[in-house]
Design an enzyme around this catalytic site. Structure first.
Site, PDB file in Angstrom:
ATOM      1  CB  SER A   1      -8.928  -7.482  49.320  1.00 23.95           C
ATOM      2  OG  SER A   1      -9.952  -7.441  50.281  1.00 23.95           O
TER       3      SER A   1
HETATM    4  N1  SAH Z   1     -10.037 -10.955  53.211  1.00 26.73           N
HETATM    5  C1  SAH Z   1     -11.184 -11.535  52.574  1.00 26.73           C
HETATM    6  C2  SAH Z   1     -12.242 -10.480  52.453  1.00 26.73           C
HETATM    7  C3  SAH Z   1     -13.568 -10.987  52.068  1.00 26.73           C
HETATM    8  S1  SAH Z   1     -14.822  -9.754  51.953  1.00 26.73           S
HETATM    9  C4  SAH Z   1     -10.760 -12.024  51.190  1.00 26.73           C
HETATM   10  O1  SAH Z   1      -9.876 -11.386  50.615  1.00 26.73           O
HETATM   11  O2  SAH Z   1     -11.286 -12.995  50.683  1.00 26.73           O
HETATM   12  C5  SAH Z   1     -15.328  -9.557  53.616  1.00 26.73           C
HETATM   13  C6  SAH Z   1     -15.973 -10.735  54.276  1.00 26.73           C
HETATM   14  O3  SAH Z   1     -16.479 -10.311  55.538  1.00 26.73           O
HETATM   15  C7  SAH Z   1     -17.170 -11.319  53.520  1.00 26.73           C
HETATM   16  O4  SAH Z   1     -16.941 -12.671  53.274  1.00 26.73           O
HETATM   17  C8  SAH Z   1     -18.344 -11.119  54.497  1.00 26.73           C
HETATM   18  O5  SAH Z   1     -19.291 -12.164  54.451  1.00 26.73           O
HETATM   19  C9  SAH Z   1     -17.626 -11.063  55.820  1.00 26.73           C
HETATM   20  N2  SAH Z   1     -18.365 -10.425  56.914  1.00 26.73           N
HETATM   21  C10 SAH Z   1     -19.120  -9.303  56.900  1.00 26.73           C
HETATM   22  N3  SAH Z   1     -19.618  -9.054  58.125  1.00 26.73           N
HETATM   23  C11 SAH Z   1     -19.167 -10.049  58.946  1.00 26.73           C
HETATM   24  C12 SAH Z   1     -19.327 -10.357  60.336  1.00 26.73           C
HETATM   25  N4  SAH Z   1     -20.041  -9.598  61.171  1.00 26.73           N
HETATM   26  N5  SAH Z   1     -18.710 -11.456  60.812  1.00 26.73           N
HETATM   27  C13 SAH Z   1     -17.965 -12.255  60.025  1.00 26.73           C
HETATM   28  N6  SAH Z   1     -17.773 -12.019  58.701  1.00 26.73           N
HETATM   29  C14 SAH Z   1     -18.362 -10.928  58.170  1.00 26.73           C
END
Ligand code: SAH
Length: 218
Positions: free
Chosen positions: A66
């Site tokens: 993000s």
């Molecule tokens: N705060 C993180 C956001 C990454 S994007 C950053 O800034 O790097 C969101 C993440 O949520 C992705 O890596 C995706 O794989 C994960 N995600 C989606 N559904 C999920 C679930 N049910 N359990 C765990 N992770 C999940």
């Protein structure tokens, strides 16, 4: 945090902090954590030169890290004092996990994509944060073993709040979650008051979908 990495790219990081201040971020602990965290290590080498812009960047596996101002906003809303136990859903790059580790007592972070979790774990180890536990799996189930949490941060968009989160939230604890459809959501903050969740609307946002048992399916 290891002193050597903390000094790398100090100038660009300072400028990012100044940009965030201009955008209205006031919480000094949050600004300090951003100032101390090497975001360039959490992004792929191909986009490293953009690590200190206020933009979202691709991190592989179709996911994104993000925008720093979103992380800052999220963290400011939680008003952490350093004593909290926090659950993070969607480790992704691990950048927000690193920020949280400086603002809370204990961080529990769940990611469903093994390659992302491995990478995040490696960088976190490199920078030396010790109060973080990782879990590979479906974050919509929460992490019952260490509940209740003072805060649950969901870094992906869901159609509704998974019931597991309310069950695993401490009294007065907060959930930050983007709710809406797969493309566009509204960020909500929910505060637990007994058996109910008090809901506050924060802002329109765009997150990748939360995929799991209590959210979007595949
Ligand atoms: N705060 C993180 C956001 C990454 S994007 C950053 O800034 O790097 C969101 C993440 O949520 C992705 O890596 C995706 O794989 C994960 N995600 C989606 N559904 C999920 C679930 N049910 N359990 C765990 N992770 C999940």
């Amino acid at each position: 945090m290891a002193a050597a990495v903390e000094h790398e790219l100090r100038g660009p990081r300072r400028r990012l902090v100044e940009t965030l201040q201009q955008e209205g971020i006031r919480d000094l602990a949050v600004l300090q954590a951003i100032d101390a965290t090497p975001r360039h290590l959490f992004v792929p080498t191909g986009v490293r030169h953009r690590a200190y812009e206020d933009s979202a960047l691709p991190i592989g596996s179709g996911q994104t890290i993000s925008q720093p101002s979103i992380h800052a906003r999220y963290l400011e809303l939680l008003k952490l004092t350093g004593k909290e136990k926090v659950l993070e859903i969607g480790t992704g790059s691990g950048y927000q996990t690193a920020l949280l580790s400086q603002l809370a007592a204990q961080v529990f972070s769940i990611e469903r994509i093994p390659a992302l979790l491995d990478k995040a774990r490696e960088i976190i180890q490199q920078i030396g944060a010790r109060n973080i536990s990782f879990l590979l799996g479906d974050g919509t189930l929460g992490w019952r073993q260490y509940a209740p949490y003072d805060a649950i941060l969901v870094g992906a968009g869901a159609p509704e709040v998974p019931s597991t989160y309310q069950e695993q939230l401490a009294e007065g604890g907060r959930i930050l979650i983007p709710l809406g459809d797969r493309e566009e959501q509204t960020l909500f903050m929910l505060t637990r008051r007994g058996d109910t969740l008090e809901k506050t609307e924060i802002a329109p946002v765009r997150f990748v979908p939360l995929l799991g048992k209590y959210s979007w399916q595949g």
